[in-house]
Design a protein around this motif. Structure first.
Motif, PDB file in Angstrom:
ATOM      1  N   HIS A   1     -14.451  -5.970  -3.381  1.00  0.00           N
ATOM      2  CA  HIS A   1     -13.500  -4.908  -3.715  1.00  0.00           C
ATOM      3  C   HIS A   1     -12.824  -5.136  -5.067  1.00  0.00           C
ATOM      4  O   HIS A   1     -11.753  -4.579  -5.319  1.00  0.00           O
ATOM      5  CB  HIS A   1     -12.458  -4.781  -2.600  1.00  0.00           C
ATOM      6  CG  HIS A   1     -13.064  -4.419  -1.292  1.00  0.00           C
ATOM      7  ND1 HIS A   1     -13.581  -3.162  -1.039  1.00  0.00           N
ATOM      8  CD2 HIS A   1     -13.293  -5.149  -0.187  1.00  0.00           C
ATOM      9  CE1 HIS A   1     -14.078  -3.143   0.175  1.00  0.00           C
ATOM     10  NE2 HIS A   1     -13.921  -4.333   0.719  1.00  0.00           N
TER      11      HIS A   1
ATOM     12  N   TRP B   1       0.827  -1.202   0.000  1.00  0.00           N
ATOM     13  CA  TRP B   1       0.000   0.000   0.000  1.00  0.00           C
ATOM     14  C   TRP B   1       0.867   1.261   0.000  1.00  0.00           C
ATOM     15  O   TRP B   1       0.574   2.220  -0.708  1.00  0.00           O
ATOM     16  CB  TRP B   1      -0.958  -0.028   1.184  1.00  0.00           C
ATOM     17  CG  TRP B   1      -1.776   1.213   1.364  1.00  0.00           C
ATOM     18  CD1 TRP B   1      -1.824   2.001   2.483  1.00  0.00           C
ATOM     19  CD2 TRP B   1      -2.660   1.816   0.422  1.00  0.00           C
ATOM     20  NE1 TRP B   1      -2.681   3.053   2.285  1.00  0.00           N
ATOM     21  CE2 TRP B   1      -3.208   2.962   1.018  1.00  0.00           C
ATOM     22  CE3 TRP B   1      -3.031   1.500  -0.877  1.00  0.00           C
ATOM     23  CZ2 TRP B   1      -4.112   3.788   0.363  1.00  0.00           C
ATOM     24  CZ3 TRP B   1      -3.936   2.326  -1.523  1.00  0.00           C
ATOM     25  CH2 TRP B   1      -4.468   3.459  -0.912  1.00  0.00           C
TER      26      TRP B   1
ATOM     27  N   GLN C   1       0.820   4.034  -3.027  1.00  0.00           N
ATOM     28  CA  GLN C   1       0.505   5.451  -2.806  1.00  0.00           C
ATOM     29  C   GLN C   1       1.575   6.384  -3.359  1.00  0.00           C
ATOM     30  O   GLN C   1       1.298   7.550  -3.635  1.00  0.00           O
ATOM     31  CB  GLN C   1       0.330   5.727  -1.312  1.00  0.00           C
ATOM     32  CG  GLN C   1      -0.931   5.122  -0.743  1.00  0.00           C
ATOM     33  CD  GLN C   1      -1.032   5.433   0.722  1.00  0.00           C
ATOM     34  OE1 GLN C   1      -1.704   6.392   1.088  1.00  0.00           O
ATOM     35  NE2 GLN C   1      -0.346   4.667   1.560  1.00  0.00           N
TER      36      GLN C   1
ATOM     37  N   ARG D   1     -17.356   0.514 -12.166  1.00  0.00           N
ATOM     38  CA  ARG D   1     -16.236   1.476 -12.205  1.00  0.00           C
ATOM     39  C   ARG D   1     -15.296   1.185 -13.374  1.00  0.00           C
ATOM     40  O   ARG D   1     -14.504   2.036 -13.769  1.00  0.00           O
ATOM     41  CB  ARG D   1     -15.487   1.450 -10.883  1.00  0.00           C
ATOM     42  CG  ARG D   1     -16.389   1.917  -9.721  1.00  0.00           C
ATOM     43  CD  ARG D   1     -15.697   1.845  -8.396  1.00  0.00           C
ATOM     44  NE  ARG D   1     -14.629   2.815  -8.390  1.00  0.00           N
ATOM     45  CZ  ARG D   1     -13.504   2.668  -7.692  1.00  0.00           C
ATOM     46  NH1 ARG D   1     -13.309   1.600  -6.951  1.00  0.00           N
ATOM     47  NH2 ARG D   1     -12.575   3.589  -7.729  1.00  0.00           N
TER      48      ARG D   1
ATOM     49  N   GLN E   1      -9.374   0.854  -3.469  1.00  0.00           N
ATOM     50  CA  GLN E   1     -10.647   1.471  -3.841  1.00  0.00           C
ATOM     51  C   GLN E   1     -10.951   2.712  -3.016  1.00  0.00           C
ATOM     52  O   GLN E   1     -11.541   3.654  -3.524  1.00  0.00           O
ATOM     53  CB  GLN E   1     -11.794   0.458  -3.714  1.00  0.00           C
ATOM     54  CG  GLN E   1     -11.813  -0.541  -4.841  1.00  0.00           C
ATOM     55  CD  GLN E   1     -13.034  -1.423  -4.799  1.00  0.00           C
ATOM     56  OE1 GLN E   1     -13.600  -1.681  -3.740  1.00  0.00           O
ATOM     57  NE2 GLN E   1     -13.446  -1.910  -5.959  1.00  0.00           N
ATOM     58  N   SER E   2     -10.516   2.730  -1.761  1.00  0.00           N
ATOM     59  CA  SER E   2     -10.755   3.917  -0.930  1.00  0.00           C
ATOM     60  C   SER E   2     -10.005   5.129  -1.470  1.00  0.00           C
ATOM     61  O   SER E   2     -10.379   6.261  -1.176  1.00  0.00           O
ATOM     62  CB  SER E   2     -10.365   3.646   0.531  1.00  0.00           C
ATOM     63  OG  SER E   2      -8.958   3.599   0.682  1.00  0.00           O
ATOM     64  N   ALA E   3      -8.971   4.890  -2.273  1.00  0.00           N
ATOM     65  CA  ALA E   3      -8.222   5.977  -2.909  1.00  0.00           C
ATOM     66  C   ALA E   3      -8.798   6.336  -4.276  1.00  0.00           C
ATOM     67  O   ALA E   3      -8.212   7.127  -5.015  1.00  0.00           O
ATOM     68  CB  ALA E   3      -6.751   5.577  -3.048  1.00  0.00           C
ATOM     69  N   GLY E   4      -9.948   5.747  -4.625  1.00  0.00           N
ATOM     70  CA  GLY E   4     -10.592   6.056  -5.900  1.00  0.00           C
ATOM     71  C   GLY E   4      -9.995   5.311  -7.085  1.00  0.00           C
ATOM     72  O   GLY E   4     -10.226   5.703  -8.235  1.00  0.00           O
TER      73      GLY E   4
ATOM     74  N   GLU F   1      -7.955  -6.868   1.933  1.00  0.00           N
ATOM     75  CA  GLU F   1      -7.516  -5.682   2.690  1.00  0.00           C
ATOM     76  C   GLU F   1      -6.858  -4.664   1.756  1.00  0.00           C
ATOM     77  O   GLU F   1      -7.153  -3.476   1.811  1.00  0.00           O
ATOM     78  CB  GLU F   1      -6.542  -6.085   3.795  1.00  0.00           C
ATOM     79  CG  GLU F   1      -7.187  -6.817   4.934  1.00  0.00           C
ATOM     80  CD  GLU F   1      -8.264  -5.989   5.633  1.00  0.00           C
ATOM     81  OE1 GLU F   1      -8.009  -4.813   5.957  1.00  0.00           O
ATOM     82  OE2 GLU F   1      -9.364  -6.529   5.852  1.00  0.00           O
TER      83      GLU F   1
ATOM     84  N   SER G   1      -9.398  -3.090  -0.685  1.00  0.00           N
ATOM     85  CA  SER G   1     -10.215  -2.093   0.012  1.00  0.00           C
ATOM     86  C   SER G   1      -9.492  -0.750   0.086  1.00  0.00           C
ATOM     87  O   SER G   1     -10.089   0.306  -0.152  1.00  0.00           O
ATOM     88  CB  SER G   1     -10.549  -2.602   1.410  1.00  0.00           C
ATOM     89  OG  SER G   1     -11.210  -1.611   2.153  1.00  0.00           O
ATOM     90  N   LEU G   2      -8.215  -0.792   0.397  1.00  0.00           N
ATOM     91  CA  LEU G   2      -7.411   0.439   0.462  1.00  0.00           C
ATOM     92  C   LEU G   2      -7.316   1.103  -0.909  1.00  0.00           C
ATOM     93  O   LEU G   2      -7.456   2.327  -1.040  1.00  0.00           O
ATOM     94  CB  LEU G   2      -6.015   0.132   1.001  1.00  0.00           C
ATOM     95  CG  LEU G   2      -5.936  -0.296   2.462  1.00  0.00           C
ATOM     96  CD1 LEU G   2      -4.555  -0.856   2.789  1.00  0.00           C
ATOM     97  CD2 LEU G   2      -6.284   0.870   3.375  1.00  0.00           C
TER      98      LEU G   2
ATOM     99  N   SER H   1     -18.533  -3.723 -10.472  1.00  0.00           N
ATOM    100  CA  SER H   1     -18.863  -2.483  -9.765  1.00  0.00           C
ATOM    101  C   SER H   1     -19.385  -1.364 -10.655  1.00  0.00           C
ATOM    102  O   SER H   1     -19.923  -0.384 -10.151  1.00  0.00           O
ATOM    103  CB  SER H   1     -17.614  -1.959  -9.048  1.00  0.00           C
ATOM    104  OG  SER H   1     -16.669  -1.519 -10.015  1.00  0.00           O
TER     105      SER H   1
END
Length: 187
Positions: free
Chosen positions: A124, A59, A63, A157, A93-96, A87, A90-91, A155
Motif C-alpha cells: 500500500h 482516518w 477524510q 501512481r 489508497q481505497s479513497a484514491g 491498515e 489501505s484506507l 505502484s
C-alpha cells in the motif's frame, strides 16, 4: 474495521507540501531501531509512549481534508509500526489517494519477511524512500537527506515527474505553533 489498530506518533501535520507530491497529511511515528548520526528527528528515536491514536481516528481526520493528495509516513521508523500503518495506507489508497513512506531499511530487507507487517505495508505504498541517513553523503536530492537513499516507485501512481516543485523546506505557522519540516539545504 474489525480490530482497532493503534499508532504511536511522535508528531503529525494535517497539511504539508514538503513531504511528497501535492498537499499531504504527514505522520511521524515514535521509535526507531536505527541511530543515524545527524538524524534530523532525534526526539523521535526512543521507543516510548507519546501520542497514541487509533488508525480510525487518523482516518477520520484524513477524510475531513478532501483536498489532500495523500499521506506520508516518516519517523522514527515507520516499519516499526508496519501492521497499523498498512491498515491506514489501505484506507488512504481505497479513497484514491497516494502513500509515501521513508524507511531506514532497504527494499530487499522489507521483502525478505524480516519485518513484521513489512510486506503488507509495501503493498500500500506508492513511493518508498529507503536507506539509512548517512551524514557524510548529505544531499539536496528531492525527498532525500543523503545520496545513498533511493526512490522506489512501487505502484505507478506516483512517478518521477510528480516530484518536481516540491519545496526542500517548509515552515508552517498556526495560532499556537511554528513547525519546520523538510530537509536541510546543503552549503
Amino acid at each position: 474495521m474489525t480490530k482497532e489498530y493503534l499508532l504511536n506518533l511522535a508528531s503529525w501535520l494535517p497539511r504539508s507540501c514538503a513531504n511528497g507530491p501535492g498537499t499531504r497529511m504527514v505522520l511521524w511515528v515514535q521509535g526507531c531501531p536505527f541511530r543515524c548520526s545527524g538524524c534530523q528527528n532525534p526526539d523521535f528515536l526512543e521507543f516510548r509512549m507519546n501520542q497514541v491514536v487509533s488508525v480510525d481516528f487518523v482516518w477520520q481526520v484524513f477524510q475531513q481534508l478532501p483536498d489532500l493528495a495523500g499521506i506520508s509516513f516518516s519517523g522514527g521508523e515507520p516499519f516499526a509500526q508496519a501492521v497499523a500503518l498498512a491498515e491506514l495506507a489501505s484506507l488512504v489508497q481505497s479513497a484514491g489517494k497516494t502513500v509515501v513512506c521513508w524507511t531506514g531499511y532497504r527494499l530487499e530487507q522489507l521483502h525478505s519477511g524480516q519485518v513484521k507487517g513489512g510486506d503488507r505495508l509495501l503493498q500500500h505504498v506508492d513511493l518508498l524512500i529507503d536507506g539509512l541517513f548517512q551524514q557524510q553523503q548529505s544531499s539536496d536530492d528531492v525527498l532525500r537527506g543523503s545520496r545513498n537513499q533511493q526512490l522506489h516507485f512501487l505502484s505507478g501512481r506516483i512517478i518521477q515527474a510528480d516530484l518536481k516543485d516540491i519545496p526542500r523546506q517548509e515552515w508552517i505557522v498556526n495560532d499556537t505553533l511554528l513547525t519546520y519540516t523538510g530537509f536541510p539545504i546543503q552549503g
